[in-house]
Design an enzyme around this catalytic site. Structure first.
Site, PDB file in Angstrom:
ATOM      1  N   SER A   1       9.802  36.125  -1.160  1.00  0.00           N
ATOM      2  CA  SER A   1      11.465  36.877  -1.125  1.00  0.00           C
ATOM      3  C   SER A   1      11.177  38.139  -0.087  1.00  0.00           C
ATOM      4  CB  SER A   1      11.570  37.652  -2.551  1.00  0.00           C
ATOM      5  OG  SER A   1      12.574  38.408  -2.491  1.00  0.00           O
TER       6      SER A   1
ATOM      7  N   TYR B   1       9.594  41.978 -10.354  1.00  0.00           N
ATOM      8  CA  TYR B   1      10.069  40.938  -9.249  1.00  0.00           C
ATOM      9  C   TYR B   1       9.203  41.409  -7.987  1.00  0.00           C
ATOM     10  CZ  TYR B   1      12.985  37.773  -6.530  1.00  0.00           C
ATOM     11  OH  TYR B   1      13.477  36.843  -5.882  1.00  0.00           O
TER      12      TYR B   1
HETATM   13  P1  NAD Z   1      18.094  29.871  -9.812  1.00  0.00           P
HETATM   14  O1  NAD Z   1      18.273  30.738 -10.896  1.00  0.00           O
HETATM   15  O2  NAD Z   1      19.174  29.087  -9.067  1.00  0.00           O
HETATM   16  O3  NAD Z   1      16.741  28.784  -9.932  1.00  0.00           O
HETATM   17  C1  NAD Z   1      15.641  29.175 -10.772  1.00  0.00           C
HETATM   18  C2  NAD Z   1      14.956  27.698 -11.100  1.00  0.00           C
HETATM   19  O4  NAD Z   1      13.644  28.210 -11.888  1.00  0.00           O
HETATM   20  C3  NAD Z   1      15.719  27.038 -12.045  1.00  0.00           C
HETATM   21  O5  NAD Z   1      15.548  25.659 -11.770  1.00  0.00           O
HETATM   22  C4  NAD Z   1      15.112  27.421 -13.325  1.00  0.00           C
HETATM   23  O6  NAD Z   1      15.480  26.196 -14.535  1.00  0.00           O
HETATM   24  C5  NAD Z   1      13.801  27.491 -13.213  1.00  0.00           C
HETATM   25  N1  NAD Z   1      12.763  27.913 -14.013  1.00  0.00           N
HETATM   26  C6  NAD Z   1      12.947  29.208 -14.543  1.00  0.00           C
HETATM   27  N2  NAD Z   1      11.910  29.622 -15.534  1.00  0.00           N
HETATM   28  C7  NAD Z   1      11.187  28.665 -15.283  1.00  0.00           C
HETATM   29  C8  NAD Z   1      10.257  28.197 -15.966  1.00  0.00           C
HETATM   30  N3  NAD Z   1       9.411  29.012 -16.891  1.00  0.00           N
HETATM   31  N4  NAD Z   1       9.569  27.254 -15.947  1.00  0.00           N
HETATM   32  C9  NAD Z   1      10.058  26.186 -15.017  1.00  0.00           C
HETATM   33  N5  NAD Z   1      11.313  26.416 -14.210  1.00  0.00           N
HETATM   34  C10 NAD Z   1      11.788  27.681 -14.598  1.00  0.00           C
HETATM   35  O7  NAD Z   1      17.180  30.647  -8.705  1.00  0.00           O
HETATM   36  P2  NAD Z   1      17.113  30.635  -7.209  1.00  0.00           P
HETATM   37  O8  NAD Z   1      17.775  31.827  -6.678  1.00  0.00           O
HETATM   38  O9  NAD Z   1      17.201  29.318  -6.393  1.00  0.00           O
HETATM   39  O10 NAD Z   1      15.723  31.212  -7.110  1.00  0.00           O
HETATM   40  C11 NAD Z   1      14.586  30.066  -6.560  1.00  0.00           C
HETATM   41  C12 NAD Z   1      13.442  31.083  -5.889  1.00  0.00           C
HETATM   42  O11 NAD Z   1      13.912  31.784  -5.005  1.00  0.00           O
HETATM   43  C13 NAD Z   1      12.924  32.122  -6.710  1.00  0.00           C
HETATM   44  O12 NAD Z   1      11.636  32.111  -7.118  1.00  0.00           O
HETATM   45  C14 NAD Z   1      13.480  33.459  -6.475  1.00  0.00           C
HETATM   46  O13 NAD Z   1      12.769  34.439  -6.803  1.00  0.00           O
HETATM   47  C15 NAD Z   1      13.565  33.250  -5.037  1.00  0.00           C
HETATM   48  N6  NAD Z   1      14.481  34.158  -4.206  1.00  0.00           N
HETATM   49  C16 NAD Z   1      15.947  34.014  -4.368  1.00  0.00           C
HETATM   50  C17 NAD Z   1      16.753  34.692  -3.753  1.00  0.00           C
HETATM   51  C18 NAD Z   1      18.218  34.653  -3.988  1.00  0.00           C
HETATM   52  O14 NAD Z   1      18.881  35.710  -3.475  1.00  0.00           O
HETATM   53  N7  NAD Z   1      18.781  33.712  -4.799  1.00  0.00           N
HETATM   54  C19 NAD Z   1      16.122  35.630  -2.789  1.00  0.00           C
HETATM   55  C20 NAD Z   1      14.953  35.605  -2.513  1.00  0.00           C
HETATM   56  C21 NAD Z   1      13.935  34.777  -3.295  1.00  0.00           C
END
Ligand code: NAD
Length: 264
Positions: free
Chosen positions: A146, A159
């Site tokens: 991130s 985080y």
């Molecule tokens: P999201 O909430 O859409 O998806 C998260 C996924 O992780 C889902 O499929 C959920 O079921 C799964 N998950 C959560 N806990 C779990 C567990 N204990 N075991 C197995 N699966 C689990 O989120 P996203 O925005 O797509 O985020 C994906 C990654 O990208 C994350 O690591 C997040 O920190 C990172 N990220 C997101 C953003 C953003 O703005 N969306 C920015 C920077 C980084």
């Protein structure tokens, strides 16, 4: 879509939603055999398996319901992927959760969960997947970190800590595989339009007494100079590129995709 990943196999954690699902779709369209992982309602999981399966040419994509906060389940998931896919060439550590609170009120259980899911799971999955990659003399590890792996924000203690840890782990693994055709890189997105990020807009609007549109622009995207979401597809294309032709010399890098956030 060029079939740059033809013959490759990939496990993508947290791929029932958001960024992980986007990466799974694009890797499948690029020719990879993909295993999904993540939570969701049964119909959401079924839809993710069907969409990625269709991109692979039909049927449901293989799926592991592992809870990646549990090291045993992470190890079993990697073994399952190796067996089901025949090998594991590409590991994308993507699953993650968020919790926002001042540190004095930050619940211990939320700290433990975020460290386990967002950081320690990456360690356990890489440790389990690397021997197979070394044996076949090829591998790609991509950790979705991130902008918060490079910069801090208040109220995101767990985080920011976890994501900085993921960037550090990415570099250590890169050094340990440096003489092999395996690479380890991180992608550091800014705010990407997914359920995880969109869920932060409503509470900000409430806190500041403004509309969601204003909360998004002035508070959530305050640090993102582009003032617009990064899109899932932007991250997915970067992940596919890091596994395709011409990616062999790229190792130990944390790639920003953050609308200019970390440029300042
Ligand atoms: P999201 O909430 O859409 O998806 C998260 C996924 O992780 C889902 O499929 C959920 O079921 C799964 N998950 C959560 N806990 C779990 C567990 N204990 N075991 C197995 N699966 C689990 O989120 P996203 O925005 O797509 O985020 C994906 C990654 O990208 C994350 O690591 C997040 O920190 C990172 N990220 C997101 C953003 C953003 O703005 N969306 C920015 C920077 C980084």
């Amino acid at each position: 879509m060029d079939r740059t990943l033809e013959g490759r196999t990939a496990l993508i954690t947290g791929s029932t939603s958001g960024i992980g699902h986007g990466i799974a779709m694009l890797m499948a369209q690029a020719g990879a055999k993909v295993m999904l992982n993540g939570f969701g309602k049964p119909e959401e999981i079924a839809a993710a398996r069907a969409s990625v399966g269709a991109a692979m040419g039909g049927g449901d994509a293989p799926y592991s319901g592992a809870d990646i906060s549990k090291p045993d389940e992470v190890r079993a998931m990697v073994a399952d992927a190796q067996k089901t896919l025949g090998s594991l060439d590409i590991l994308v550590n993507n699953a993650g959760i968020q919790y926002v609170s001042p540190i004095e009120e930050f619940p211990d259980a939320k700290w433990d969960a975020i460290i386990a899911i967002n950081m320690s799971s990456n360690f356990h999955a890489i440790k389990a997947a690397l021997p197979g990659m070394r044996a076949r003399n090829w591998g790609r590890i991509i950790n979705i970190a991130s902008a918060h792996g490079l910069r801090a924000s208040p109220h995101k203690a767990a985080y920011v800590t976890a994501k900085h840890g993921v960037v550090g782990l990415t570099k250590v693994v890169a050094l340990e595989v440096a003489t092999t055709p395996i690479t380890s890189n991180a992608i550091c997105p800014g705010f990407v339009r997914t359920p995880l990020a969109e869920a932060q807009v409503g509470p900000l609007a409430k806190e500041h007494g403004v509309s969601e549109e204003v909360a998004l622009r002035d508070y959530l995207l305050e640090k993102q100079p582009s003032k617009r979401w990064v899109e899932v597809d932007d991250i997915a294309h970067m992940a596919v590129f890091l596994c395709g032709p011409g990616s062999g010399g790229i190792n130990g890098i944390a790639f920003s995709a953050d609308g200019g956030w970390t440029a300042s």
